[in-house]
Motif scaffolding. Structure first.
Motif, mmCIF file in Angstrom:
data_model
loop_
_atom_site.group_PDB
_atom_site.id
_atom_site.type_symbol
_atom_site.label_atom_id
_atom_site.label_comp_id
_atom_site.label_asym_id
_atom_site.label_seq_id
_atom_site.Cartn_x
_atom_site.Cartn_y
_atom_site.Cartn_z
ATOM 1 N N GLY A 62 39.964 24.380 -52.023
ATOM 2 C CA GLY A 62 39.033 25.218 -52.768
ATOM 3 C C GLY A 62 37.856 25.701 -51.943
ATOM 4 O O GLY A 62 37.107 26.558 -52.388
ATOM 5 N N TRP A 63 37.673 25.157 -50.734
ATOM 6 C CA TRP A 63 36.596 25.654 -49.870
ATOM 7 C C TRP A 63 37.045 26.956 -49.232
ATOM 8 O O TRP A 63 38.153 27.075 -48.746
ATOM 9 C CB TRP A 63 36.237 24.639 -48.784
ATOM 10 N N ARG A 64 36.157 27.959 -49.261
ATOM 11 C CA ARG A 64 36.389 29.243 -48.596
ATOM 12 C C ARG A 64 35.252 29.468 -47.626
ATOM 13 O O ARG A 64 34.140 28.977 -47.829
ATOM 14 C CB ARG A 64 36.412 30.378 -49.618
ATOM 15 N N ALA A 65 35.519 30.243 -46.590
ATOM 16 C CA ALA A 65 34.470 30.517 -45.608
ATOM 17 C C ALA A 65 34.486 31.972 -45.201
ATOM 18 O O ALA A 65 35.520 32.641 -45.256
ATOM 19 C CB ALA A 65 34.668 29.647 -44.367
ATOM 20 N N THR A 66 33.323 32.443 -44.801
ATOM 21 C CA THR A 66 33.220 33.718 -44.113
ATOM 22 C C THR A 66 32.430 33.462 -42.834
ATOM 23 O O THR A 66 31.513 32.642 -42.815
ATOM 24 C CB THR A 66 32.498 34.803 -44.949
ATOM 25 N N ASP A 121 30.312 35.747 -40.328
ATOM 26 C CA ASP A 121 29.723 37.084 -40.234
ATOM 27 C C ASP A 121 30.352 38.030 -41.252
ATOM 28 O O ASP A 121 30.655 39.186 -40.962
ATOM 29 C CB ASP A 121 29.847 37.637 -38.811
ATOM 30 N N GLY A 122 30.599 37.520 -42.474
ATOM 31 C CA GLY A 122 31.135 38.320 -43.562
ATOM 32 C C GLY A 122 32.643 38.485 -43.581
ATOM 33 O O GLY A 122 33.187 39.067 -44.504
ATOM 34 N N VAL A 123 33.328 37.959 -42.578
ATOM 35 C CA VAL A 123 34.788 38.081 -42.503
ATOM 36 C C VAL A 123 35.428 36.806 -43.039
ATOM 37 O O VAL A 123 35.127 35.706 -42.552
ATOM 38 C CB VAL A 123 35.239 38.328 -41.038
ATOM 39 N N PRO A 124 36.324 36.895 -44.059
ATOM 40 C CA PRO A 124 36.984 35.685 -44.568
ATOM 41 C C PRO A 124 37.710 34.943 -43.447
ATOM 42 O O PRO A 124 38.395 35.550 -42.625
ATOM 43 C CB PRO A 124 37.971 36.220 -45.598
ATOM 44 N N THR A 125 37.516 33.636 -43.433
ATOM 45 C CA THR A 125 38.071 32.773 -42.398
ATOM 46 C C THR A 125 38.587 31.502 -43.058
ATOM 47 O O THR A 125 37.918 30.953 -43.933
ATOM 48 C CB THR A 125 36.970 32.397 -41.377
ATOM 49 N N PRO A 126 39.762 31.007 -42.668
ATOM 50 C CA PRO A 126 40.281 29.785 -43.297
ATOM 51 C C PRO A 126 39.402 28.569 -43.013
ATOM 52 O O PRO A 126 38.814 28.453 -41.944
ATOM 53 C CB PRO A 126 41.654 29.602 -42.649
ATOM 54 N N VAL A 127 39.343 27.684 -44.003
ATOM 55 C CA VAL A 127 38.704 26.376 -43.828
ATOM 56 C C VAL A 127 39.844 25.379 -43.719
ATOM 57 O O VAL A 127 40.728 25.356 -44.570
ATOM 58 C CB VAL A 127 37.808 26.019 -45.027
ATOM 59 N N VAL A 128 39.830 24.573 -42.672
ATOM 60 C CA VAL A 128 40.915 23.613 -42.451
ATOM 61 C C VAL A 128 40.347 22.210 -42.345
ATOM 62 O O VAL A 128 39.204 22.026 -41.938
ATOM 63 C CB VAL A 128 41.721 23.949 -41.175
ATOM 64 N N PRO A 129 41.136 21.204 -42.731
ATOM 65 C CA PRO A 129 40.687 19.828 -42.520
ATOM 66 C C PRO A 129 40.606 19.565 -41.017
ATOM 67 O O PRO A 129 41.524 19.884 -40.282
ATOM 68 C CB PRO A 129 41.772 18.972 -43.159
ATOM 69 N N ALA A 130 39.509 19.010 -40.571
ATOM 70 C CA ALA A 130 39.319 18.709 -39.153
ATOM 71 C C ALA A 130 38.945 17.241 -38.988
ATOM 72 O O ALA A 130 38.189 16.707 -39.789
ATOM 73 C CB ALA A 130 38.219 19.597 -38.579
ATOM 74 N N ASN A 131 39.476 16.618 -37.950
ATOM 75 C CA ASN A 131 39.243 15.191 -37.704
ATOM 76 C C ASN A 131 39.524 14.377 -38.965
ATOM 77 O O ASN A 131 38.741 13.536 -39.373
ATOM 78 C CB ASN A 131 37.837 14.941 -37.171
ATOM 79 N N VAL A 132 40.600 14.699 -39.612
ATOM 80 C CA VAL A 132 41.173 14.041 -40.785
ATOM 81 C C VAL A 132 40.437 14.363 -42.083
ATOM 82 O O VAL A 132 41.058 14.777 -43.043
ATOM 83 C CB VAL A 132 41.277 12.507 -40.604
#
Length: 140
Positions: A60-64, A66-77
Motif C-alpha cells: 500500500g505504500w506508493r512513492a514519487t 520528483d513527482g514521478v511514480p516510483t515503486p516502493v520495495v521491501p529493503a533489508n527484509v
C-alpha cells in the motif's frame, strides 16, 4: 575495486552499490517531514542510488521521486526502499492500502441496503394500517 554495500530485497536478490565516502557525491537527506501515512524527504543533489527508510514496509505504500511514480520495495527484509536517479531532489511516500478502499465501498453498500430496508419497511407499515375511522355525522 571500490568498497561496496549490499542491499537485500524481498525476492531474495541483492543490489550491490558503491559505498561512497563523505567526500563523494551521494544523495544526502536535507529534510524530513513525517506523518503516519505520508513522508516527504528532501534530498541534496547526488549521484542517485537507493533510499532506505528504516520504517516498516507494508503493501500500500506508493512513492514519487520528483513527482514521478516510483515503486516502493521491501529493503533489508523489513524496511521501505526506493530507487533514486541521479539528481533526485524530493521523495514523497504515501500509504493508501487497497483494503481501505474496498472496505469503504462495502460499508457504503451496506449503509445503502440498510436505508432501503428501513424505507421499504416504513412504506409497508403505512400500507398495512387500516384507514382511520371517520367521525359519524352529527345528529340532526
Amino acid at each position: 575495486p571500490p568498497p561496496t554495500t549490499r542491499l537485500l530485497l524481498a525476492d531474495g536478490s541483492a543490489l550491490t552499490l558503491p559505498l561512497r565516502r563523505v567526500a563523494g557525491t551521494p544523495s544526502t537527506v536535507a529534510a524530513i517531514e513525517r506523518a503516519a501515512t505520508r513522508w516527504r524527504i528532501t534530498l541534496g543533489a547526488g549521484d542517485g542510488g537507493f533510499l532506505v527508510v528504516n520504517d516498516g514496509y507494508a503493501p500500500g505504500w506508493r512513492a514519487t521521486v520528483d513527482g514521478v511514480p516510483t515503486p516502493v520495495v521491501p529493503a533489508n527484509v523489513a524496511w521501505r526502499g526506493v530507487v533514486l536517479p541521479a539528481g533526485a531532489r524530493e521523495v514523497v511516500l504515501e500509504h493508501a492500502p487497497a483494503e481501505l478502499g474496498r472496505g469503504l465501498v462495502l460499508a457504503a453498500a451496506a449503509a445503502a441496503a440498510l436505508l432501503a430496508l428501513l424505507a421499504g419497511g416504513a412504506v409497508s407499515a403505512a400500507r398495512a394500517r387500516p384507514p382511520a375511522p371517520t367521525a359519524p355525522p352529527p345528529a340532526p
